[in-house]
Enzyme design. Structure first.
Site, PDB file in Angstrom:
ATOM      1  N   THR A 111       0.778  -1.243   0.000  1.00 29.54           N
ATOM      2  CA  THR A 111       0.000   0.000   0.000  1.00 29.54           C
ATOM      3  C   THR A 111       0.810   1.293   0.000  1.00 29.54           C
ATOM      4  O   THR A 111       0.220   2.368  -0.026  1.00 29.54           O
ATOM      5  CB  THR A 111      -0.943   0.053   1.223  1.00 29.54           C
ATOM      6  OG1 THR A 111      -0.160   0.166   2.413  1.00 29.54           O
ATOM      7  CG2 THR A 111      -1.848  -1.161   1.283  1.00 29.54           C
ATOM      8  N   GLU A 152       5.153  -4.439  15.124  1.00 26.05           N
ATOM      9  CA  GLU A 152       4.576  -3.115  15.348  1.00 26.05           C
ATOM     10  C   GLU A 152       3.198  -3.231  15.976  1.00 26.05           C
ATOM     11  O   GLU A 152       2.881  -2.519  16.926  1.00 26.05           O
ATOM     12  CB  GLU A 152       4.456  -2.344  14.025  1.00 26.05           C
ATOM     13  CG  GLU A 152       5.725  -1.812  13.472  1.00 26.05           C
ATOM     14  CD  GLU A 152       5.537  -1.152  12.108  1.00 26.05           C
ATOM     15  OE1 GLU A 152       6.554  -0.795  11.509  1.00 26.05           O
ATOM     16  OE2 GLU A 152       4.380  -0.993  11.639  1.00 26.05           O
TER      17      GLU A 152
END
Length: 165
Positions: free
Chosen positions: A25, A88
């Site tokens: 993305t 993350e």
């Protein structure tokens, strides 16, 4: 690393932390989102380099996560194939839970269904199983990833396919 230059009144280095898998993305959706947030005066962290594979989240990346108030994970087809994205997400979930409501997660489901992310379909479930087998990862690490993904179950997010334009 690219980030906006806007300062925050709260003293946090960043207001928003974007978590996304670059090849899926970065060019297009995440880039548009990043620039739209900056144009609105929001200080945003977005990593612009491929991160090294390793066991620990890099210090500057970890500080960016800790100092952000809003987290926007952009869940895509191959998000779960990235150990960095999963690390993350674990850090994001931990920071949110210990913040006592001072930090928020705003998930975006880009080309995936919420059920994919919640491990209710084979897409992410099998990807994590493959990572576990190929990389010979510890059960502890993989369980943390699964738990973080399933915690997203309680968070309402945006399904990109439901919006035109």
């Amino acid at each position: 690393m690219a980030s906006s230059d806007a300062s925050t009144s709260s003293g946090s280095e960043y207001q928003v932390f974007l978590s996304f898998r670059g090849p899926d993305t970065r060019v297009g959706f995440t880039d548009f989102l990043f620039h739209s947030l900056i144009d609105a005066g929001i200080c945003v962290f977005r990593d612009d380099e491929e991160l090294r594979v390793g066991e620990r989240i890099d210090g500057s990346l970890q500080r960016a996560i800790e100092n952000s108030k809003i987290y926007i994970p952009v869940f895509s087809q191959k998000y779960a194939s990235s150990q960095w994205c999963l690390r993350e997400l674990v850090q994001i979930m931990e920071n949110t839970s210990k913040s006592e409501g001072k930090k928020e997660i705003l998930p975006i489901f880009f080309d995936v269904e919420p059920d994919d992310v919640k491990l209710k379909t084979p897409l992410y479930r099998e990807t994590i199983l493959n990572l576990e087998r190929e990389k010979k990862l510890s059960n502890e690490q993989v369980d943390a990833w699964r738990e973080a993904l399933m915690e997203v179950d309680a968070i309402k997010g945006w399904e990109v396919k439901k919006y035109k334009g």
